[in-house]
Design a protein around this motif. Structure first.
Motif, PDB file in Angstrom:
ATOM      1  N   GLY A 114       0.813  -1.216   0.000  1.00  0.00           N
ATOM      2  CA  GLY A 114       0.000   0.000   0.000  1.00  0.00           C
ATOM      3  C   GLY A 114       0.842   1.261   0.000  1.00  0.00           C
ATOM      4  N   VAL A 115       1.865   1.290   0.852  1.00  0.00           N
ATOM      5  CA  VAL A 115       2.736   2.463   0.927  1.00  0.00           C
ATOM      6  C   VAL A 115       3.527   2.623  -0.371  1.00  0.00           C
ATOM      7  N   ALA A 116       3.999   1.512  -0.911  1.00  0.00           N
ATOM      8  CA  ALA A 116       4.754   1.561  -2.170  1.00  0.00           C
ATOM      9  C   ALA A 116       3.891   2.109  -3.301  1.00  0.00           C
ATOM     10  N   PHE A 117       2.607   1.752  -3.302  1.00  0.00           N
ATOM     11  CA  PHE A 117       1.724   2.259  -4.349  1.00  0.00           C
ATOM     12  C   PHE A 117       1.540   3.769  -4.218  1.00  0.00           C
ATOM     13  N   ILE A 118       1.436   4.245  -2.988  1.00  0.00           N
ATOM     14  CA  ILE A 118       1.324   5.697  -2.770  1.00  0.00           C
ATOM     15  C   ILE A 118       2.584   6.403  -3.274  1.00  0.00           C
ATOM     16  N   LEU A 119       3.759   5.841  -2.949  1.00  0.00           N
ATOM     17  CA  LEU A 119       5.014   6.425  -3.420  1.00  0.00           C
ATOM     18  C   LEU A 119       5.094   6.392  -4.945  1.00  0.00           C
ATOM     19  N   LEU A 120       4.599   5.333  -5.541  1.00  0.00           N
ATOM     20  CA  LEU A 120       4.589   5.224  -6.996  1.00  0.00           C
ATOM     21  C   LEU A 120       3.709   6.308  -7.614  1.00  0.00           C
ATOM     22  N   VAL A 121       2.560   6.557  -7.000  1.00  0.00           N
ATOM     23  CA  VAL A 121       1.641   7.569  -7.520  1.00  0.00           C
ATOM     24  C   VAL A 121       2.253   8.967  -7.409  1.00  0.00           C
ATOM     25  N   ILE A 122       2.816   9.286  -6.243  1.00  0.00           N
ATOM     26  CA  ILE A 122       3.351  10.644  -6.066  1.00  0.00           C
ATOM     27  C   ILE A 122       4.662  10.859  -6.829  1.00  0.00           C
ATOM     28  N   SER A 123       5.282   9.773  -7.267  1.00  0.00           N
ATOM     29  CA  SER A 123       6.462   9.939  -8.125  1.00  0.00           C
ATOM     30  C   SER A 123       6.069  10.458  -9.506  1.00  0.00           C
ATOM     31  N   GLN A 124       4.786  10.267  -9.865  1.00  0.00           N
ATOM     32  CA  GLN A 124       4.266  10.660 -11.170  1.00  0.00           C
ATOM     33  C   GLN A 124       5.011   9.986 -12.314  1.00  0.00           C
ATOM     34  N   SER A 125       5.484   8.772 -12.048  1.00  0.00           N
ATOM     35  CA  SER A 125       6.120   7.968 -13.091  1.00  0.00           C
ATOM     36  C   SER A 125       5.034   7.163 -13.788  1.00  0.00           C
ATOM     37  N   LYS A 126       4.523   7.694 -14.883  1.00  0.00           N
ATOM     38  CA  LYS A 126       3.347   7.110 -15.528  1.00  0.00           C
ATOM     39  C   LYS A 126       3.638   5.739 -16.131  1.00  0.00           C
ATOM     40  N   THR A 127       4.837   5.561 -16.677  1.00  0.00           N
ATOM     41  CA  THR A 127       5.183   4.269 -17.267  1.00  0.00           C
ATOM     42  C   THR A 127       5.132   3.160 -16.233  1.00  0.00           C
ATOM     43  N   SER A 128       5.813   3.385 -15.108  1.00  0.00           N
ATOM     44  CA  SER A 128       5.853   2.364 -14.054  1.00  0.00           C
ATOM     45  C   SER A 128       4.481   2.135 -13.441  1.00  0.00           C
ATOM     46  N   LEU A 129       3.721   3.206 -13.262  1.00  0.00           N
ATOM     47  CA  LEU A 129       2.387   3.076 -12.673  1.00  0.00           C
ATOM     48  C   LEU A 129       1.474   2.245 -13.565  1.00  0.00           C
ATOM     49  N   GLY A 130       1.454   2.571 -14.859  1.00  0.00           N
ATOM     50  CA  GLY A 130       0.592   1.831 -15.774  1.00  0.00           C
ATOM     51  C   GLY A 130       0.956   0.358 -15.852  1.00  0.00           C
ATOM     52  N   LEU A 131       2.245   0.075 -15.925  1.00  0.00           N
ATOM     53  CA  LEU A 131       2.689  -1.317 -16.017  1.00  0.00           C
ATOM     54  C   LEU A 131       2.412  -2.080 -14.726  1.00  0.00           C
ATOM     55  N   THR A 132       2.551  -1.413 -13.589  1.00  0.00           N
ATOM     56  CA  THR A 132       2.324  -2.080 -12.304  1.00  0.00           C
ATOM     57  C   THR A 132       0.866  -2.466 -12.115  1.00  0.00           C
ATOM     58  N   VAL A 133      -0.027  -1.694 -12.671  1.00  0.00           N
ATOM     59  CA  VAL A 133      -1.462  -2.009 -12.583  1.00  0.00           C
ATOM     60  C   VAL A 133      -1.847  -3.076 -13.599  1.00  0.00           C
ATOM     61  N   LEU A 134      -1.350  -2.945 -14.816  1.00  0.00           N
ATOM     62  CA  LEU A 134      -1.791  -3.811 -15.901  1.00  0.00           C
ATOM     63  C   LEU A 134      -1.160  -5.204 -15.874  1.00  0.00           C
ATOM     64  N   ILE A 135       0.147  -5.278 -15.658  1.00  0.00           N
ATOM     65  CA  ILE A 135       0.862  -6.555 -15.805  1.00  0.00           C
ATOM     66  C   ILE A 135       0.377  -7.629 -14.826  1.00  0.00           C
ATOM     67  N   PRO A 136       0.182  -7.328 -13.534  1.00  0.00           N
ATOM     68  CA  PRO A 136      -0.327  -8.390 -12.641  1.00  0.00           C
ATOM     69  C   PRO A 136      -1.670  -8.950 -13.097  1.00  0.00           C
ATOM     70  N   LEU A 137      -2.552  -8.101 -13.604  1.00  0.00           N
ATOM     71  CA  LEU A 137      -3.848  -8.588 -14.081  1.00  0.00           C
ATOM     72  C   LEU A 137      -3.664  -9.580 -15.227  1.00  0.00           C
ATOM     73  N   VAL A 138      -2.812  -9.221 -16.172  1.00  0.00           N
ATOM     74  CA  VAL A 138      -2.567 -10.090 -17.330  1.00  0.00           C
ATOM     75  C   VAL A 138      -1.930 -11.409 -16.888  1.00  0.00           C
ATOM     76  N   VAL A 139      -0.942 -11.325 -16.014  1.00  0.00           N
ATOM     77  CA  VAL A 139      -0.197 -12.520 -15.599  1.00  0.00           C
ATOM     78  C   VAL A 139      -1.071 -13.460 -14.780  1.00  0.00           C
ATOM     79  N   TYR A 140      -1.856 -12.939 -13.852  1.00  0.00           N
ATOM     80  CA  TYR A 140      -2.699 -13.807 -13.031  1.00  0.00           C
ATOM     81  C   TYR A 140      -3.723 -14.543 -13.889  1.00  0.00           C
ATOM     82  N   VAL A 141      -4.305 -13.853 -14.857  1.00  0.00           N
ATOM     83  CA  VAL A 141      -5.260 -14.511 -15.751  1.00  0.00           C
ATOM     84  C   VAL A 141      -4.555 -15.571 -16.591  1.00  0.00           C
TER      85      VAL A 141
END
Length: 436
Positions: free
Chosen positions: A216-243
């Motif tokens: 949870g804390v890491a996600f907050i740090l990721l958001v406030i870093s405003q690193s859009k590439t890392s944020l988008g991949l962190t949300v999308l890739i786990p969904l794809v991999v788990y499926v």
């Protein structure tokens, strides 16, 4: 008396083996700790370098880096001495063979590099780093022990960066934590989250609670870093991999073939929809970055593509393009801000400009072999399969807008090697102990 002496000898031998296994299980974590904690903090305390001198400064050697990696390599060799009988099988692993193929060709490119001294020095560092991974993972005892150390590291990393965010003002474009820029914090927090997702599925009680909080804390740090590439991949890739892992497990088909089929189908469908709707790269850049240049990256790519066309087969030489001093093409010819950079913000273009089509082809083979290595564990260890696939896919996608392939001790590059080799480590769990 003889039986007693035999027992004592066996115990002593077992202790030596346990010590070697303990050391080997810690080595990957020590490598990542240096890359994501120690080196960035030392760079920050030293004040770094001025942008105008970045190519000159980057061309110089770093005594601390050399001492650290030589020391770690020596430790890996000492811990591996009693296990060298296992080394031939490790060296013949397809992923390891592809790594050596790239290193061998990179060594050949030193002969036509414009800065052979710099290229050779950087190649030696790369060989040492990769051998440390190969020895520590290939000759290690326990996948779980190695991953436990990594979980401890990511918790510590989040704690350190939380403190940094409180004490260090943000940059104009986002929080950077202990790193030189916001994308550094974003990439590290992505690594933390993907690793914690593994830990949450295998741990219980207080440890699971700590990992949930860390995520949870890491996600907050990721958001406030405003690193859009890392944020988008962190949300999308786990969904794809788990499926995908769930589908491959229940269908009980060849997971690698299924992955290639789904990936190729997805690419064809994306190309078809793009042609049908007219939604291309310019529109994607506008959605993601509010301009059509991927925040200036197209200027860099045009320059690098021009240089690639001059020596497309073998490239300029391994690690001989960026940060190569005042005589480099970058220093002499790069337009405006590009001369102040140390990468093309596209790992695939950097491989092409350094090692040409030959090196790029080896990289493509390495990526396919890494995916094959990860998918082989689907039926026996789904948790590790998910972790390996998440890390590998993150690195593959991240290199579309950043650059890390075979670059020094870049944390992103190290993640790829770690995930590609991790299936070599034996599991200490019985098949019945594996969780869904």
């Amino acid at each position: 008396m003889t039986d007693q002496r035999l027992t004592l000898d066996q115990t002593a031998g077992g202790s030596k083996r346990d010590l070697a296994g303990f050391v080997l299980s810690w080595l990957p974590t020590l490598m990542f700790a240096y890359a994501i904690l120690i080196a960035p903090m030392m760079m920050r305390t030293s004040g770094g370098v001025d942008d105008g001198d970045i190519n000159i400064a980057a061309s110089k050697s770093n005594a601390l880096n050399q001492l650290f990696w030589l020391g770690l390599f020596s430790l890996a060799l000492l811990a591996s001495l009693k296990r060298l009988n296992r080394l031939p099988a490790v060296l013949l692993h397809p992923v390891v063979l592809a790594i050596f193929a790239y290193l061998a060709f990179s060594g050949l490119t030193v002969f036509w590099s414009p800065v052979p001294g710099i290229a050779f020095r950087r190649l030696v560092l790369q060989v040492i780093l990769l051998l440390c991974f190969i020895l520590s993972i290939g000759l290690g005892d326990s996948r779980e022990a190695t991953l436990n150390r990594m979980l401890a590291l990511v918790v510590l990393t989040v704690a350190v960066n939380c403190l940094a965010v409180v004490l260090i003002p943000p940059t104009p474009i986002g929080y950077a934590g202990i790193y030189p820029q916001k994308n550094g914090l974003g990439a590290v927090m992505a690594f933390v989250i993907l690793t914690c997702l593994y830990g949450i599925t295998v741990k219980k009680g207080l440890t699971r609670f700590i990992l949930l909080g860390t995520t949870g804390v890491a996600f907050i740090l990721l958001v406030i870093s405003q690193s859009k590439t890392s944020l988008g991949l962190t949300v999308l890739i786990p969904l794809v991999v788990y499926v995908f892992v769930g589908l491959a497990y229940h269908l009980r088909v060849n997971a690698f073939v299924l992955f290639l089929l789904l990936a190729s189908t997805g690419l064809v469908l994306a190309a078809f929809l793009s042609a049908l709707t007219g939604f291309g790269l310019d529109e994607l850049s506008m959605v993601l970055f509010h301009d059509t240049t991927f925040t200036g990256r197209t200027v860099i790519w045009d320059f690098v593509l021009d240089v690639i066309s001059r020596s497309w087969l073998g490239g300029q030489g391994y690690s001989s393009f960026w940060g190569a001093g005042v005589d480099s093409i970058v220093f002499r010819e790069a337009p405006s801000f590009v001369s102040l950079l140390l990468q093309a913000h596209n790992g695939y273009l950097d491989v092409l400009v350094e090692t040409g089509v030959i090196g790029f082809s080896i990289l493509m083979v390495l990526i396919l072999l890494a995916l094959r290595s990860a998918t082989q564990l689907v039926q026996t260890d789904r948790q590790t399969t998910r972790l390996c696939l998440m890390l590998i896919l993150f690195v593959i996608c991240h290199n579309l807008l950043e650059s890390s392939w075979f670059r020094s001790f870049s944390q992103i590059w190290m993640l790829f090697i770690f995930a590609a080799l991790l299936p070599l480590l034996p599991s200490g769990k019985a098949p019945g102990d594996q969780k869904p």
